[in-house]
Design an enzyme around this catalytic site. Sequence first.
Site, short mmCIF file in Angstrom:
data_model
loop_
_atom_site.label_atom_id
_atom_site.label_comp_id
_atom_site.label_asym_id
_atom_site.label_seq_id
_atom_site.Cartn_x
_atom_site.Cartn_y
_atom_site.Cartn_z
N ASN A 179 20.00 -24.15 -53.28
CA ASN A 179 19.74 -22.90 -52.58
C ASN A 179 18.58 -22.11 -53.17
O ASN A 179 18.38 -20.94 -52.87
CB ASN A 179 20.99 -22.03 -52.55
N ILE B 287 15.61 -17.44 -53.23
CA ILE B 287 17.04 -17.72 -53.22
C ILE B 287 17.55 -17.57 -51.80
O ILE B 287 17.30 -16.55 -51.15
CB ILE B 287 17.81 -16.73 -54.12
N CYS B 288 18.26 -18.59 -51.32
CA CYS B 288 18.82 -18.47 -49.98
C CYS B 288 20.28 -18.10 -50.07
O CYS B 288 21.15 -18.94 -50.32
CB CYS B 288 18.67 -19.76 -49.19
N VAL B 289 20.54 -16.83 -49.93
CA VAL B 289 21.93 -16.40 -49.93
C VAL B 289 22.03 -15.24 -48.96
O VAL B 289 21.17 -14.35 -48.92
CB VAL B 289 22.41 -16.04 -51.36
N CYS C 237 16.57 -20.28 -45.91
CA CYS C 237 16.76 -21.70 -45.62
C CYS C 237 16.72 -21.95 -44.11
O CYS C 237 16.32 -23.02 -43.67
CB CYS C 237 18.06 -22.21 -46.23
#
Lengths: 1013, 326
Positions: B82, B89-91, A595
């Site tokens: 997310n 997946i943004c984690v 992100c």
Amino acid sequence: MAESSSLVSKMDIDEAAIDEGLYSRQLYVLGHEAMKKMATSNVLIVGMKGLGVEIAKNVALAGVKSVTIYDPDLVTIQDLSSQFFLRAEDIGKPRAAAMLPRLAELNTYVPVHDLGGRQGDEITIDLIRGFHVVVLCGVPYKKQLEINNWTHENGVHFISAETRGLFGATFNDFGPKFTCVDPTGEQPLTGMIVSIEKGKEGVVTCLDETRHGLEDGDFVTFTEVQGTTELNGCEPRKVTVKGPYTFSIGDTSGLSDYKAGGIFTQVKMPKILDYKPLRDSLQGPEFLITDFAKFDRPATLHVGFQALSEFHSRYNRSPRPRNGEDAAAVVALAKELDADADEKVLTELAYQASGDLAPMNAVLGGFVAQEVLKACSAKFHPNFQHMYFDSLESLPNTLPIEEECQPIGSRYDGQIAVFGRTFQEKIANHRQFLVGSGAIGCEMLKNWSLMGVGSGPNGIIHVTDLDTIEKSNLNRQFLFRAKDLGKFKAEVAAVAVAEMNPDLSGKILAKQEPVGPATENVYDESFFDDIDGVTNALDNVKARLYMDQRCVFYRKPLLESGTLGTKGNTQVVIPDLTESYASSQDPPEKETPSCTIKNFPNAINHTIEWSRTQFDNLFVKPAQAANAYLSEPNYLESTLKYSGQQKEQIDQIVSFLVTNKPLTFEECIVWARLQFERDYNNDIRQLLFSLPKDAVTSTGQPFWSGPKRAPEPLVFNSNDPTHLDYIIAAANLHAFNYGLRGDTNSALFRKVADSVIVPEFTPKSGVKVQISDNDPVPQNTSGGDEDAEDLTKNLPSPSSLAGYRLNPCDFEKDDDANHHIDFITAASNLRAINYSINPADRHTTKQIAGKIIPAIATTTSLVTGLVCLELYKVIDKKNKLEDYKNGFVNLALPFFGFSEPIAAKKATYGSVEWTLWDRFEFKNDPTLEDIVGYFRKEHNLTITMVSQGVSMLWNSWLGKKKSQERLAMKFSHLVEHVSKKPIPPHAKHLIVEIMVTDDTDEDVEVPFIVVRI
Amino acid sequence: MSVSPAVLRRVMRELNELENNPPEGIRVQTVDEDMLDVTGIIEGPEGTPYAGGYFRVKFKFTEEFPAAPPKCWFATKIFHPNVGGNGEICVNTLKKDWKSTYGIGHILVTVKCLLIYPNPESALDEEAGKLLLEDYQSYCDRAKLITSVHATPRTKPVEFNKPSSVDAESPAPSSSKDTSSKAASPSADTATPVASTSRLPATSLATLPTSLSAPTSISSTASMTSLSVPTISRKSASPAPQMSLKASLTSEKEGLTMGPQKERHPSPSPLGTADANVGKPGMGVGLGMASTAGMGGVTGTKAVKRAATGSGATNAEKRKKALKRL
């Protein structure tokens, strides 16, 4: 004054212009500033035996204004022990003159001169006038003192160096006020902050518990601080570290109150060094410790080398190899200087004084050459002041007797003097496999050639490298010349070192097959049975891990090494003794969350990563997908279906093949202009629509704060060079996809781009789908199939475009004309402007986008020397951990560190202790049942899982029928049955992993299994 | 790809464990011919718009595993802040906070937590992030719709016919077991202090304690030790269990920590806790915890923090109502 004639025309080269193609990898180590300074420095190197030539080679490759050499003495056969630019036919000629043409070939930008002189003439002060750096190799102390007295007074940087067998020494005097501008060579630290305390201490706290990495005494300045704006761009402030996330910057009480934000950036402060001249330094020496396990050794060697010099001036010869009488004389001379000096070490030094070893010269030569570059450029911290190094541990366990070490009129006399003739034969009959023939590989082959590795009747060197020679290689892979561009590295290197030492003719077998699972028919059991060890000279972790695995399996010693800029490391892996390469791995660099890349970049590497992906998304993947659609009959049905993005992909193919296919280059410019609008205006506006600048989080904090920088859409302006650079690169790459001819005339781009009618953009707000619980839930389908089917109707049938293909770009960072790096630089910088991040130049962008590993010949030379010092031990079959050394160096600091290899970890099953070097072996292709039975019966262990390669052959939760079926199968059949692939015909064994439990149902680790089939 | 025997051995061990003792709501699918072709299936947690769905998460191991994380992405379409359009997946667990001791089970549990506590502050899908921040109801509706269209099979995947470890084992010494079955949900007022982190099994995440000020209890720590995910590592340097829990919490900033909540009535705090990245010193999750060591612990800090920042409350009310109706 003789000079190489071929270079005269090159001598007037503009000093400011640096050939980035040639120096690419080194520029990432030294930087443009340092290299420009180097380009104004004239370097003199005196003494052209093995050490001198190593230094001269490295300095010439690195690129200085000129290299001048001095050595009028005549070439002897003994010189060939370590002088790689001399040949048997040069014997009897003056050394410097004989080697000059070979040195001159290395770098066309560096003119090479020979000071001439007559045999026996020593260097004089008159001769050294006009040089910025003077290096004396193997010159007696008396002469060193005379020259140094003059250089110290006259602002000339002085270095002396010599090697004696397994011992080396070097000394620097860069004058009383030497300013070093970048003592570490590390990137300045930077980080975001969240508070600045007002007060005497002025404690600064970093954002998000990010370690600042600063040390006491470092200096920092600030940008983007809100509130305490006085700190923005302030004079560097000295740091006192308070904790990993906090540091003090001194009194801040007079400053405004801190509000928010801010970035600290470390400021490199110049360091001034006060060098003593040699005459003073001999009395009160400062040592660089090279091995903390040998803490007392520098002091001993300090007097030892002086004693050797004194011995030489008294008897006009070196002490004879392993001669007790001569050694006693040297010890006595040394004891006069320092009664505490270690007698054993002094004796060994005297024994080896006439020894001349290529690996030691490589270690010292790499080190000293970097010191020369430091003297020229002021980049990195120079050695202060004496450095002594030895590798006494490399001596064979059985020491040679005196008679064994006497010269026999052979090119190996320099090595025989240290190791003896018997060991020389072992070296000659050794069989090594060198994996890689790049930077480390070239240096390794050079050293091996001089050492005579593989030259005996039973010796052999295998070398493999799949690569061909490129321009950026020539800066440090010194066996390659411009005429070799495009040829296979291994072949060229093999020919070059066989020419160096004709004993190796026919003894080096060059291959192109890369090591890997696909070539196990080439590098098979008989291949490994036939070698004594493996030396890695690789540039990637994957191949290193693979070779490590193979060496463990075949139980072969492995010598591993690597470099990163001025840093290098070596590791020895010995069967049944040490852990293997895979046992401890450096953690790879942490990736940035996606992100951050997609929506919240806050550093230039984020925008570069984004633009690198954008390059693939625009110029690689769509063309590949279109080609796959046109050439693979079931592409839509098979590949796309599982991508989860069927619709998007079909859309894209339709767009590339039909709706937006350009017919002219002008259309490519239009496409680029619209892409600009999409990426740097519309998408940013959409993001700001979703997350407005005044958005707050659920806790009421401003959303756009801390690491989240609110972006600003760009308005296209054809007069802005970055905007236009983007259009030029993007249009040309798009044109490349379609085989259209490109253009770089900026007027054309400006004209076309300005005439494009850009559609009005309104941010989408269509995500608020209002449905209530009462609305019927749509039927569960596999998702969007209808859509996709509709879309496929718009696709031209592959047959209608028979033979038509797009050209996907194949990312190549080193071709300056292909627009690849140009595009990535422009795209990254546009995005950086969106987010108010400082843009980066093309050179910096290229390194990050191309994941270029900085490299310089000096480090490679040194690291390879260290590896060869370990090779002596491998050849001697040493079998104690403390016999070996893993090395860590950083030439920038400079720093040496050595450690004993880590022992292979012991595990146990039952009462049996085992390590990674152990295995179970089963012969004659047993059934799985046989194996299960063996473990139950012999070890009282229950197998719960069996795998081979990536196939899971059997496990305890397999259904009963399947389980019984598989248990009964012959192992080879079982493997083929599960993997659904035939076992390759060359495979004679299978490596099997099992999981077992003991009678208490506890998991137990056991060695792997080899099943012979 | 050539994977070292040590890595294969590790994957084997983990697959064995996941097969025999899968965490609640998590299963893996394997293929005999390629152990590294792993697909995780996550059951949409009850009380979220993903309930009823089964989400497939694909794994791709690189040669640098376990030093580097595997690549991981949703193969099932999902509406989640997310998760990107391509399933990415943004984690942080999969990027900068990766530790080589983590494994498949840990990742799946983390992703499951992400379904319960989306983190709009690090949105990959900024539209979903925006909705979540501004209009929770719409977010839920949308997510529910996508779940029903793309993730809800007619019959539940066969992998889920096998009970998870928590169901199968004798009652765990903590509250976490209750949560595995919907029928046995504890009363809304059960004050079960559970310090939450992605390290906890998903089961205990569904147990939403109400006590705001209760200290992190030993029992919750004990429930961690009964975890079936084998790769869970804990910084055990400090002697006290509470301390070690905090250490692990502070070491892992995933934006996934949560506050105390009631069963099936998520309070606003999950979102409030997601701002570890933007908080001021003393406000951030990690710092907050460090400063309250041995006192209120995580939950206490959260409570204070939420009380101090009122703006989230109205949204929170909406969300609460929305979730009630689900």
